[in-house]
Design a protein around this motif. Sequence first.
Motif, mmCIF file in Angstrom:
data_model
loop_
_atom_site.group_PDB
_atom_site.id
_atom_site.type_symbol
_atom_site.label_atom_id
_atom_site.label_comp_id
_atom_site.label_asym_id
_atom_site.label_seq_id
_atom_site.Cartn_x
_atom_site.Cartn_y
_atom_site.Cartn_z
ATOM 1 N N LEU A 417 -20.313 -82.002 25.914
ATOM 2 C CA LEU A 417 -21.419 -82.692 25.231
ATOM 3 C C LEU A 417 -22.701 -81.860 25.263
ATOM 4 C CD1 LEU A 417 -20.834 -86.370 26.391
ATOM 5 C CD2 LEU A 417 -20.703 -85.471 24.046
ATOM 6 N N ILE A 418 -22.961 -81.245 26.411
ATOM 7 C CA ILE A 418 -24.180 -80.432 26.511
ATOM 8 C C ILE A 418 -24.021 -79.151 25.689
ATOM 9 C CG2 ILE A 418 -25.674 -79.162 28.100
ATOM 10 C CD1 ILE A 418 -24.941 -81.247 30.208
ATOM 11 N N ALA A 419 -22.843 -78.553 25.785
ATOM 12 C CA ALA A 419 -22.610 -77.298 25.035
ATOM 13 C C ALA A 419 -22.889 -77.525 23.546
ATOM 14 C CB ALA A 419 -21.183 -76.813 25.242
ATOM 15 N N GLU A 420 -22.470 -78.689 23.066
ATOM 16 C CA GLU A 420 -22.706 -78.995 21.647
ATOM 17 C C GLU A 420 -24.191 -79.011 21.299
ATOM 18 O OE1 GLU A 420 -19.195 -81.860 20.167
ATOM 19 O OE2 GLU A 420 -21.198 -82.772 20.227
ATOM 20 N N GLN A 421 -25.000 -79.438 22.280
ATOM 21 C CA GLN A 421 -26.444 -79.570 21.992
ATOM 22 C C GLN A 421 -27.227 -78.276 22.188
ATOM 23 O OE1 GLN A 421 -28.176 -83.113 23.989
ATOM 24 N NE2 GLN A 421 -26.077 -83.547 24.549
ATOM 25 N N LEU A 422 -26.636 -77.313 22.894
ATOM 26 C CA LEU A 422 -27.395 -76.091 23.188
ATOM 27 C C LEU A 422 -27.428 -75.166 21.978
ATOM 28 C CD1 LEU A 422 -26.229 -75.339 26.843
ATOM 29 C CD2 LEU A 422 -28.464 -76.181 26.090
ATOM 30 N N GLU A 423 -28.639 -74.733 21.649
ATOM 31 C CA GLU A 423 -28.797 -73.861 20.469
ATOM 32 C C GLU A 423 -28.770 -72.407 20.921
ATOM 33 O OE1 GLU A 423 -32.586 -75.311 19.319
ATOM 34 O OE2 GLU A 423 -31.793 -77.253 18.720
ATOM 35 N N THR A 424 -27.572 -71.876 21.154
ATOM 36 C CA THR A 424 -27.444 -70.469 21.555
ATOM 37 C C THR A 424 -26.227 -69.878 20.849
ATOM 38 O OG1 THR A 424 -26.032 -71.060 23.419
ATOM 39 C CG2 THR A 424 -28.371 -70.825 23.887
ATOM 40 N N GLY A 425 -26.101 -68.562 20.926
ATOM 41 C CA GLY A 425 -24.938 -67.905 20.323
ATOM 42 C C GLY A 425 -23.653 -68.330 21.014
ATOM 43 N N THR A 426 -23.678 -68.386 22.347
ATOM 44 C CA THR A 426 -22.484 -68.722 23.130
ATOM 45 C C THR A 426 -22.884 -69.574 24.326
ATOM 46 O OG1 THR A 426 -21.428 -66.633 22.536
ATOM 47 C CG2 THR A 426 -20.585 -67.685 24.513
ATOM 48 N N VAL A 427 -21.994 -70.497 24.713
ATOM 49 C CA VAL A 427 -22.203 -71.284 25.934
ATOM 50 C C VAL A 427 -21.029 -71.006 26.866
ATOM 51 C CG1 VAL A 427 -22.412 -73.602 26.886
ATOM 52 C CG2 VAL A 427 -23.413 -73.104 24.645
ATOM 53 N N ASN A 428 -21.326 -70.676 28.117
ATOM 54 C CA ASN A 428 -20.280 -70.398 29.110
ATOM 55 C C ASN A 428 -20.168 -71.594 30.042
ATOM 56 O OD1 ASN A 428 -19.939 -67.261 28.735
ATOM 57 N ND2 ASN A 428 -22.126 -67.700 28.688
ATOM 58 N N PRO A 441 -16.601 -62.274 19.808
ATOM 59 C CA PRO A 441 -17.826 -62.185 18.998
ATOM 60 C C PRO A 441 -19.037 -62.350 19.910
ATOM 61 C CG PRO A 441 -16.280 -63.719 18.013
ATOM 62 C CD PRO A 441 -15.738 -63.375 19.368
ATOM 63 N N PHE A 442 -20.078 -61.570 19.645
ATOM 64 C CA PHE A 442 -21.279 -61.624 20.484
ATOM 65 C C PHE A 442 -22.488 -61.730 19.571
ATOM 66 C CE2 PHE A 442 -24.745 -59.417 22.782
ATOM 67 C CZ PHE A 442 -24.856 -60.304 23.842
ATOM 68 N N LEU A 443 -23.284 -62.791 19.770
ATOM 69 C CA LEU A 443 -24.393 -62.991 18.849
ATOM 70 C C LEU A 443 -25.524 -63.762 19.498
ATOM 71 C CD1 LEU A 443 -23.658 -65.981 16.499
ATOM 72 C CD2 LEU A 443 -22.119 -65.366 18.325
ATOM 73 N N GLY A 444 -26.715 -63.534 18.980
ATOM 74 C CA GLY A 444 -27.862 -64.323 19.374
ATOM 75 C C GLY A 444 -28.426 -64.991 18.129
ATOM 76 N N ILE A 445 -29.013 -66.181 18.321
ATOM 77 C CA ILE A 445 -29.691 -66.809 17.188
ATOM 78 C C ILE A 445 -31.189 -66.870 17.486
ATOM 79 C CG2 ILE A 445 -27.678 -68.022 16.315
ATOM 80 C CD1 ILE A 445 -28.690 -70.545 17.718
ATOM 81 N N LYS A 446 -31.973 -67.511 16.636
ATOM 82 C CA LYS A 446 -33.447 -67.511 16.728
ATOM 83 C C LYS A 446 -33.913 -66.056 16.909
ATOM 84 C CE LYS A 446 -33.643 -71.992 19.098
ATOM 85 N NZ LYS A 446 -34.259 -72.629 20.253
ATOM 86 N N ASP A 447 -34.834 -65.821 17.884
ATOM 87 C CA ASP A 447 -35.341 -64.455 18.060
ATOM 88 C C ASP A 447 -34.342 -63.513 18.722
ATOM 89 O OD1 ASP A 447 -37.699 -65.065 16.905
ATOM 90 O OD2 ASP A 447 -38.888 -65.108 18.746
ATOM 91 N N SER A 448 -33.206 -64.029 19.150
ATOM 92 C CA SER A 448 -32.274 -63.173 19.900
ATOM 93 C C SER A 448 -31.362 -62.329 19.025
ATOM 94 C CB SER A 448 -31.424 -64.013 20.861
ATOM 95 O OG SER A 448 -32.204 -64.453 21.934
ATOM 96 N N GLY A 449 -31.424 -62.491 17.734
ATOM 97 C CA GLY A 449 -30.607 -61.577 16.950
ATOM 98 C C GLY A 449 -30.281 -62.052 15.555
ATOM 99 N N GLN A 450 -29.530 -61.195 14.911
ATOM 100 C CA GLN A 450 -29.145 -61.425 13.510
ATOM 101 C C GLN A 450 -27.800 -60.733 13.324
ATOM 102 O OE1 GLN A 450 -32.397 -60.598 10.767
ATOM 103 N NE2 GLN A 450 -31.006 -59.569 9.389
#
Length: 472
Positions: A417-428, A441-450
């Motif tokens: 449930l929390i993982a679904e809410q977290l706005e990040t590229g990946t949740v561990n 796959p490795f990615l960042g969203i917002k300022d963390s990448g494109q």
Amino acid sequence: MNLELNALINGEMINNNEWLEIISPIDLKPCGRVPALKANEINQAFSAARQSFATWKKTTLFERIKLLKHWSQLLLEHKNELAKIMAYEVGKGIKDAEVEIERSIEYIDYTIEEAKRVHPETMTGDGWNIKNKLGIFSRIPKGVILAISPFNYPVNLSISKIAPSLVMGNTVVFKPATNGSLTGLFLAKLFHEAKFPAGVINVVTGRGRDIGDLLITNPEIDLISFTGSVNVGNQIKQKCNGKELVLELGGKDPALVLGDANLAKTVKEIMAGAFSYSGQRCTAIKRVLVAEEVADDLVAMLKTEVEKLTVGSPLDNATVIPIIDDKSADFVQGLIDDALAHQAKLVTGNTRQGNLLAPTLLDHVTTAMKLAWEEPFGPVLPVIRCKSLAEMVKIANDSNFALQASIFTNNLDHAFLIAEQLETGTVNINSKSQRGPDSFPFLGIKDSGQGVQGIRETINSVTRLKGLVINY
Ligand code: NAP
């Protein structure tokens, strides 16, 4: 160590008699020098890359693989020498440097295997009044790739751009970080020894602030693949004239520790995530958001482990080593001072000898402090106590950074449930944040990448689809 290495342009190892000194983080003294290239040489590198693309893209996959395998074999043979250069140049522990090289050799092997399995997709065009069409969609190389890497993984973050580009038939201009240039030019020497055709891989050096604009505005570029800070990433976005970009930028990865977490396991993961290589990793755990009911226990257990960390020289494989330069150490110190001035509680650490900062644990950090939001890239871990899961998620998501996050809990329902809410590229779940395995796959969203990296994803980003439609 005092090494002098040349740049690789159009198949020649060259210099222009102007030099950039590389200052070792170990003692803040020079450990070598590399060419400080100017417009003339940089433009030659791009022209060579453009010219050689015409022939390189026509070579067979197996010819390209043969050369890459030879290069990777040379890398293995020179592992110890290269690890020593990395220790002096970027302050990485010798053992960690060797592991980085081994990991990169595996990266090349995996890339080669993936490349062998890149086949065209075929599909029938069977729709509205359309019949008798067969589409064949192949992946073809984009052209000239500009690869720019940061200091902290000078082999892995170079190879992860170069190997997929070359194997798929692109040519490359590669610019390593200043601290990372001796390593980059050592890799170049091995490319030269492996006899890659002239111009296929060019390695250029010089300070980013001096040659950055020259590099990113060169008209020959088809794709820029950049890993580094948000600040430089944003400059590239603004100045690159609409060039296609893949950006891997900074992070402020949170570890969310729930009330029912297995604290022993959590502490082990947080320690490895936060302090290895003095926290100079994009995916280092850079803040702990902990449920109030377990905060005292967690902080006490972290304190014990932080005080056991080895602090010293990378040549002795210490975990906490001098960070890359004095300026970076001042920045980290500034974040610690600001937190203390705002009533954070120092649990342990906060001593300093030049750029060697003791591992520092701060409790009762609040969202009013810079340390809650900024990326330190040093051995400091802030603990933020949270009253509810909702507060944890809010603080995690309020950051401009969004690379990865970790959740520690024994309740998988909560984790999902929390993982679904977290706005990040990946949740561990129940592990530290980390870039590997490299095939993911490795990615960042917002300022963390494109864009996305990872072996398959990088192969996709350095190629484009080309369709051929057969009408029958
Ligand atoms: P940086 O200062 O941004 O430098 C990265 C690269 O950009 C270096 O090669 C640098 O060269 C070059 N550069 C500097 N100014 C430039 C300009 N104006 N135009 C073009 N290139 C320029 O980053 P860093 O200190 O090396 O690395 C630490 C940062 O990288 C952290 O923020 C970390 O989170 C991030 N990072 C992200 C990832 C990821 O995968 N998301 C992985 C590793 C690191 P010079 O060294 O010559 O200045």
